[in-house]
Scaffold this active site. Structure first.
Site, mmCIF file in Angstrom:
data_model
loop_
_atom_site.group_PDB
_atom_site.id
_atom_site.type_symbol
_atom_site.label_atom_id
_atom_site.label_comp_id
_atom_site.label_asym_id
_atom_site.label_seq_id
_atom_site.Cartn_x
_atom_site.Cartn_y
_atom_site.Cartn_z
ATOM 1 N N GLU A 286 14.541 22.831 4.385
ATOM 2 C CA GLU A 286 14.122 23.422 5.476
ATOM 3 C C GLU A 286 14.740 24.956 5.710
ATOM 4 O OE1 GLU A 286 15.063 20.804 8.815
ATOM 5 O OE2 GLU A 286 17.136 21.760 9.212
ATOM 6 N N LYS A 288 17.047 28.022 6.364
ATOM 7 C CA LYS A 288 18.153 28.219 7.186
ATOM 8 C C LYS A 288 17.987 29.600 8.107
ATOM 9 C CE LYS A 288 23.401 28.752 6.673
ATOM 10 N NZ LYS A 288 23.395 29.773 7.766
ATOM 11 N N ARG A 293 23.245 28.654 16.726
ATOM 12 C CA ARG A 293 23.143 27.055 16.969
ATOM 13 C C ARG A 293 23.069 26.883 18.311
ATOM 14 N NH1 ARG A 293 24.733 23.021 13.387
ATOM 15 N NH2 ARG A 293 23.592 21.078 14.072
ATOM 16 N N GLU A 346 18.111 26.324 16.593
ATOM 17 C CA GLU A 346 18.524 27.432 16.454
ATOM 18 C C GLU A 346 17.817 28.414 17.315
ATOM 19 O OE1 GLU A 346 21.508 29.452 13.636
ATOM 20 O OE2 GLU A 346 20.870 27.396 13.826
ATOM 21 N N PHE A 393 15.060 21.373 15.045
ATOM 22 C CA PHE A 393 15.162 20.703 13.923
ATOM 23 C C PHE A 393 15.728 19.329 13.787
ATOM 24 C CE2 PHE A 393 18.849 23.947 13.515
ATOM 25 C CZ PHE A 393 19.982 22.894 13.837
ATOM 26 N N GLU A 453 17.655 34.153 4.705
ATOM 27 C CA GLU A 453 18.862 33.823 4.621
ATOM 28 C C GLU A 453 19.166 32.720 3.400
ATOM 29 O OE1 GLU A 453 23.217 32.744 6.671
ATOM 30 O OE2 GLU A 453 21.228 32.693 8.039
ATOM 31 N N LYS A 458 18.972 18.340 3.407
ATOM 32 C CA LYS A 458 19.428 17.393 4.259
ATOM 33 C C LYS A 458 19.004 15.977 3.579
ATOM 34 C CE LYS A 458 19.603 20.333 8.399
ATOM 35 N NZ LYS A 458 19.084 20.237 9.785
ATOM 36 N N LYS A 475 23.978 23.478 2.765
ATOM 37 C CA LYS A 475 23.323 24.947 2.885
ATOM 38 C C LYS A 475 23.323 25.671 1.493
ATOM 39 C CE LYS A 475 27.581 26.861 4.765
ATOM 40 N NZ LYS A 475 27.922 27.670 6.103
ATOM 41 N N LYS A 477 22.037 29.276 -0.754
ATOM 42 C CA LYS A 477 21.474 30.498 -0.445
ATOM 43 C C LYS A 477 21.406 31.050 -2.054
ATOM 44 C CE LYS A 477 24.464 31.700 3.688
ATOM 45 N NZ LYS A 477 25.502 32.306 4.023
#
Length: 940
Positions: A286, A288, A293, A346, A393, A453, A458, A475, A477
């Protein structure tokens, strides 16, 4: 929460307990523990644990089972009361209470204590605590202003202190006059030592620091876990007043309306293939999001919003369906059977005029904090073009049922059955089920194309880990140019005070008994508030390096030492952004390499020292960086290594015995201080080559011009007036240019010194004699005025100027030498070797010319090659012109798509691509003298 909803306070045997009990049995003993006074204890931690254990034991024995009244003062940072008093407000209150006249030293000391902190920074580590702590300054001033005959004995009780603080937290007590009336009687009843701790409580400064968890465990083994899922100090301490009473696993689950820290993610440190294998080739990908948060609680149509740090934002976003910047739109957002629910997500800012998501920090900042503090209207977004959008999420609780033990895939599926999305207000974050590295690569390409970003990967089968950073959430990037990868979290281990304090950070070496090795120094990116935070957190924990050096089992430093050092356990964690890794060996830091162009993004209060980057992790990151960095941007060079002492310097300066060609310089000893260029040529001679040349003509070499040489003359040679040369000149020594050596060799004899040979001198005799050897036009009486014809012919075919690679190597060498001595690189080097592509939309505008000039002034270059630039810059005047908005978005979108189409993947990592930033990025870089994190200045 059925378990603690109706918990009542147990009764103590003694109702009246002196505040001095906390000060004398807990605060003071913990404060004075030092490595020099451990007694039978092996270390500081063991002694502090014992002090806490004894305090709790005595409280239970002599006072009773209710420790909450004391805990409100022991944990001021966890107490829910708000006093609306910051340090400057407190200083003004004390001035009024003590009637301190203006322009007095105490008045200045209180109002400007931070300035005094930096002004007398060299004293900060030598026992002058009053320069570091406002509560200490206040207690010192109170002591000096009290009548010596007025003796205050410890008499005020804990209940009285809490009563005063309750009054102070009332809405009607937010003005200075009311606060003075409340506090003045109390100050007169407190001993000097009690004054200090009392005002630490008011400023909500942590008193126990990292020993807060120890206190919870000593009170009850289940207390830390229960506090993590409810964050209620009274409920935890009242329910668990009996250490024999234990909770089961079901009682330690999250429940509605009780805040808790969410699960956090880890950084990617392995290849995509290894990541997929770790997640059994069944994972969820998904986007970021770039927001805040937030955990949403809803029970019986009442709402609560808590941030990852347990801050309550309910007043801002809404507590019911009637009013609130978000909740008033959620009347039909839930399935009718939903009575209670907890959602993880978020919070971002949606700009409905431009149809884009904004960095939410730019929207919140001071306006939101002020709205919460002043209890004003909750809908502060009504008059703006943007408003909150909550992306969901995860779901953690439903109608009394804890869902954290269920698989993530099942929780995701349940979301779609329970939530009715409200477009641009309340949406479920889209995701996809994946299984192999190609899925991750495709997701990264989409991120690049959409200028987002990054992504979250997960484990589809994972449970939810409350208050934990877990590797089932990773995460990822895109790899960007001008960065070596993710921002890194580093523990501060030293300080170098200055106009801007510089903090030395270290890496933990588990191959060397877990000691920390010095790694880098950062001095940019700190706000005044962050300096104050670091000061408060580390107060009283610094050690002077010269008087009290650290054990090599704890810290190891290279040739660069801090003024003061700190145990990493007592320190802070900084999130650091660096432009590059130094791949060459350096003795400056114990690690052997370092980072260049550092910038502090934030203080990571949510991380402890043992969660920071380790030496092994850094070496893996360094190896990855070395293999993925664009080779054209990395100039291979050999770093000049610093020498440890004068003796080593002298030994290493000895040259091999040369064949002596002539005895031209037999009566001279030379000190060569810099490289030089051959006259009328771009050919560079190093110091080593000059020394060899001198020796070949019979000259000697020295490193100390002050050593007496019986029959020899000392000659200082340098083409640059270095700080060392300036010292020699100040002591009446003359520094000559290399041209004197070249001219002497050409003439076959040491020639008299002329003005063109002198770099600098204060010796009037030398300068006067030199001037007599040239005519009125400066032409020499000895040397030929005209150059040989070969010289002029040579200029027609002069060697080409140094290559870009050579120049870059020389600049890097220069920067490395400066860094090794703790001197920052010149600001003119700011954009060195960085290419910018300016999105001009075909316009010929003065603002574009101005931006180009700014870039080139600091050694940057501009280009039209999208794949050859480091940053794509959008000029401010174009971004702000709504008439150009569509054309600008089309141009930037085309750049993003081209980048995503051409991104390559090797060993599970993506090729490095430029960032698309606003012109503000350039301006902030110039203002700070370092490149900030481009993520904060992306074009939206």
């Amino acid at each position: 929460m059925g378990l603690i909803d109706n918990v009542e306070a147990p009764r103590n045997d003694i109702e009246t307990v002196a505040y001095d009990l906390l000060v004398s049995k807990l605060f003071r003993p913990l404060d004075v523990v030092s490595r020099e006074d451990l007694g039978v204890f092996p270390n500081v931690t063991a002694k502090k644990n014992y002090i806490i254990e004894q305090f709790i034991k005595e409280w239970r024995q002599f006072v009773g089972p209710d420790i909450y009244p004391a805990a409100r003062l022991i944990f001021p940072n966890r107490d829910r009361r708000l006093y609306f008093i910051r340090d400057l407000n407190l200083a003004r209150i004390i001035i009024k209470i003590l009637q301190i006249p203006k322009k007095s030293s105490d008045h200045d000391k209180l109002l400007h204590y931070k300035e005094h902190y930096h002004q007398f920074r060299q004293l900060n580590r030598y026992g002058q605590k009053q320069l570091r702590s406002l509560p200490l300054i206040i207690s010192h001033i109170v002591a000096e202003r009290r009548d010596p005959s007025y003796v205050v004995k410890p008499s005020i009780t804990i209940s009285k202190i809490n009563e005063v603080l309750d009054k102070l937290s009332q809405p009607e007590s937010t003005n200075v006059k009311a606060q003075v009336e409340i506090l003045k009687p109390v100050v007169n009843q407190l001993t000097i030592e009690e004054v200090r701790w009392f005002f630490m409580v008011i400023l909500k400064q942590s008193i126990l620091g990292r020993f807060e968890v120890v206190f919870f465990k000593m009170w009850h083994p289940d207390a830390p876990r229960l506090y993590n899922v409810c964050s209620s100090l009274p409920k935890v301490l009242w329910l668990l007043h009996d250490p024999e009473y234990r909770l089961n696993e079901e009682q330690l689950k999250v429940q509605p309306m009780y805040p808790f820290p969410p699960q956090l993610s880890q950084k990617l440190s392995i290849s995509y293939s290894a990541l997929c294998a770790n997640m059994n080739h069944d994972f969820i990908v998904e986007e970021k999001m770039d927001g805040d948060r937030m955990i949403l609680h809803m029970e019986d149509k009442k709402f609560k919003f808590f941030s990852r740090r347990i801050r309550d934002y309910s007043l801002l976003y809404g507590t019911n369906l009637q009013i609130g910047s978000l909740t008033k739109y959620l009347g039909d957002a839930f399935h009718p059977k939903v009575r209670s629910i907890i959602l993880d997500g978020e919070m971002v800012a949606w700009d409905f005029k431009r149809n884009v998501i904004l960095p939410f920090g730019t929207l919140k900042s001071a306006a939101i904090q002020e709205a919460v503090r002043q209890f004003t209207t909750t809908d502060i977004f009504a008059m703006q073009s943007s408003y909150p959008l909550f992306f969901i999420f995860d779901i953690l609780h439903l109608n009394g049922k804890d869902l954290t033990e269920y698989a993530l895939a099942d929780r995701k599926s349940l979301l779609h059955q329970l939530i009715n999305p409200v477009p641009h207000k309340f949406e479920i974050l889209s995701y996809r089920r994946c299984k192999d590295p190609d899925d991750i690569q495709n997701a990264i390409k989409e991120v690049i194309s959409d200028r987002n970003e990054g992504i979250m990967v997960k484990n589809a089968a994972s449970r939810y880990h409350v208050a934990t950073r877990h590797n089932c959430w990773i995460k990822v990037k895109p790899e960007y140019l001008e960065e070596f990868g993710e921002n890194v979290d580093l523990a501060v281990i030293g300080i170098i005070p200055g106009i801007k304090n510089a903090y030395m950070c270290g890496l933990r070496d588990y191959n060397d008994n877990g000691c920390f090795r010095s790694f880098c120094t950062v001095g940019n990116g700190f706000s005044s508030y962050e300096y104050s935070q670091i000061q408060r957190i580390t107060e009283g924990k610094w050690h002077n390096f010269q008087k009290d050096p650290p054990s090599s089992h704890l810290l190891k430093f290279g040739t660069r030492k801090p003024v003061s050092w700190i145990d990493p356990k007592d320190s802070v964690v900084l999130e650091i952004k660096a432009r590059s890794i130094d791949n060459n060996h350096t003795e400056t830091y114990s690690v052997g390499t370092t980072l260049h162009n550092l910038y502090c993004r934030s203080i990571r209060k949510d991380k402890s020292y043992d969660e920071c980057l380790t030496l092994d992790e850094y070496l893996e990151l360094k190896q990855k960086y070395a293999s993925t960095t664009n080779k054209e941007q990395t100039v291979a060079r050999k770093r000049k290594r610093l020498l440890d002492s004068f003796e080593q310097q002298f030994k290493k300066s000895k040259l091999r015995k040369r064949d002596v060609k002539t005895a031209l310089f037999k009566d001279y000893v030379f000190l060569v201080a810099s490289d030089s260029f051959l006259p009328h040529s771009n050919t560079r001679l190093t110091k080593e080559q000059i020394k060899q040349q001198v020796q070949q003509h019979g000259g000697g070499i020295t490193l100390n011009p002050y050593v007496t040489h019986t029959h020899e003359t000392v000659v200082l040679i340098s083409d640059r007036l270095t700080p060392k040369c300036q010292q020699y000149v100040s002591k009446n020594l003359t520094v000559l240019r290399y041209k004197w050596i070249a001219d002497s060799i050409e003439q076959g004899r040491p020639i008299p010194v002329e003005p063109s040979h002198v770099l600098d001198s204060r010796d009037a005799a030398v300068l006067g004699a030199a001037q007599t050897r040239v005519d009125a036009y400066g032409d020499s009486y000895i040397l030929p005025v005209c150059e040989p014809i070969e010289t002029y012919l040579g200029t027609l075919h002069a060697p080409s100027p140094p290559s870009r690679q050579r120049l870059a190597a020389l600049k890097r060498d220069f920067e490395s030498d400066l860094s090794a001595h703790g001197v920052p690189a010149p600001l003119s080097f700011l954009f060195d070797n960085i290419a910018f592509l300016i999105v001009a939309l075909g316009l010929d505008h003065w603002a574009i010319s101005g931006l180009t000039t700014k870039i080139k002034t600091y050694m940057g270059t501009t280009t039209t090659d999208l794949f050859g630039c480091s940053f794509v810059v959008v000029p401010s005047f174009i971004a702000d012109d709504m008439r150009l908005r569509d054309k600008l978005l089309e141009e930037v979108g085309a750049c993003s798509r081209r980048l995503s189409e051409h991104v390559n993947f090797s060993d599970g990592q993506s090729s490095r691509i430029p960032r698309i930033v606003s012109e503000t990025f350039v301006d902030v870089s110039i203002a700070h003298g370092e490149l900030p994190d481009a993520q904060d200045y992306l074009f939206r």
